[in-house]
Write an enzyme that holds these catalytic residues in place. Sequence first.
Site, PDB file in Angstrom:
ATOM      1  N   GLU A  44       0.829  -1.210   0.000  1.00 42.07           N
ATOM      2  CA  GLU A  44       0.000   0.000   0.000  1.00 42.07           C
ATOM      3  C   GLU A  44       0.864   1.261   0.000  1.00 42.07           C
ATOM      4  O   GLU A  44       2.093   1.195   0.098  1.00 42.07           O
ATOM      5  CB  GLU A  44      -0.956  -0.050   1.194  1.00 42.07           C
ATOM      6  CG  GLU A  44      -1.879  -1.255   1.082  1.00 42.07           C
ATOM      7  CD  GLU A  44      -2.914  -1.358   2.188  1.00 42.07           C
ATOM      8  OE1 GLU A  44      -2.754  -0.719   3.245  1.00 42.07           O
ATOM      9  OE2 GLU A  44      -3.894  -2.093   1.978  1.00 42.07           O
ATOM     10  N   GLU A  55      -2.003 -10.051  -6.153  1.00 47.35           N
ATOM     11  CA  GLU A  55      -2.065 -10.785  -7.422  1.00 47.35           C
ATOM     12  C   GLU A  55      -1.205 -10.115  -8.484  1.00 47.35           C
ATOM     13  O   GLU A  55      -0.435 -10.759  -9.204  1.00 47.35           O
ATOM     14  CB  GLU A  55      -3.506 -10.856  -7.944  1.00 47.35           C
ATOM     15  CG  GLU A  55      -4.480 -11.570  -7.027  1.00 47.35           C
ATOM     16  CD  GLU A  55      -5.192 -10.643  -6.058  1.00 47.35           C
ATOM     17  OE1 GLU A  55      -4.550  -9.746  -5.489  1.00 47.35           O
ATOM     18  OE2 GLU A  55      -6.408 -10.844  -5.866  1.00 47.35           O
TER      19      GLU A  55
HETATM   20  O1  LIG Z   1      -7.871  -9.716  -4.020  1.00 51.53           O
HETATM   21  C1  LIG Z   1      -7.427  -8.742  -3.393  1.00 51.53           C
HETATM   22  C2  LIG Z   1      -8.252  -7.831  -2.725  1.00 51.53           C
HETATM   23  C3  LIG Z   1      -7.671  -6.786  -2.049  1.00 51.53           C
HETATM   24  N1  LIG Z   1      -6.304  -6.648  -2.034  1.00 51.53           N
HETATM   25  C4  LIG Z   1      -5.677  -5.558  -1.261  1.00 51.53           C
HETATM   26  C5  LIG Z   1      -5.758  -4.176  -1.818  1.00 51.53           C
HETATM   27  C6  LIG Z   1      -5.600  -3.352  -0.551  1.00 51.53           C
HETATM   28  O2  LIG Z   1      -4.211  -3.278  -0.216  1.00 51.53           O
HETATM   29  C7  LIG Z   1      -6.284  -4.182   0.515  1.00 51.53           C
HETATM   30  C8  LIG Z   1      -7.703  -3.725   0.844  1.00 51.53           C
HETATM   31  O3  LIG Z   1      -8.470  -3.618  -0.331  1.00 51.53           O
HETATM   32  O4  LIG Z   1      -6.298  -5.499   0.023  1.00 51.53           O
HETATM   33  C9  LIG Z   1      -5.477  -7.545  -2.661  1.00 51.53           C
HETATM   34  O5  LIG Z   1      -4.247  -7.456  -2.611  1.00 51.53           O
HETATM   35  N2  LIG Z   1      -6.071  -8.560  -3.352  1.00 51.53           N
HETATM   36 ZN   LIG Z   2      -6.546  -6.457  -7.097  1.00 53.73          ZN
END
Ligand SMILES: O=c1ccn([C@H]2C[C@H](O)[C@@H](CO)O2)c(=O)[nH]1
Ligand SMILES: [Zn+2]
Length: 133
Positions: A44, A55
Amino acid sequence: MSKNKLIETAINIRKRAYVPYSKFPVGAALITVSGKIYTGCNIENASYPVSCCAERVAIFKAVADGEREFKEMAVAADTARPVPPCGACRQVMSEFFKPTMTIHLTNLNSEVKTVTMEELLPFSFQQTDLPVI
Ligand SMILES: O=c1ccn([C@H]2C[C@H](O)[C@@H](CO)O2)c(=O)[nH]1
Ligand SMILES: [Zn+2]
């Protein structure tokens, strides 16, 4: 690598997630056709939309390493149902994954939902939809 090992790898890589804002770690593990494993966690940013999902991190690591052919993916998060990938990740997956490729979506309660790329993002926009220039 077995399906269960791939899922275990996705669960383990959640530990590397950089999630000071959402506190929601996600892990992904990807096997290439050549048998290599690439992992990803969400990363993030203080500028929230710049964050990248687990992913896409896994796919981009693999592509940057010269890999473009993939066999199987697992995604894990602490969700009530097997974690559904966001729309942006589905679109990136559809760029590289064949319609029949399987993706194992899971949570920490050992619930697994295995879907094909085509099921995850039907009628996806593809390179072949672009005009020839
Ligand atoms: O399939 C997903 C869904 C959400 N997030 C992350 C994005 C963000 O950092 C946090 C909350 O949305 O989760 C992923 O990495 N993969
Ligand atoms: Zn995503």
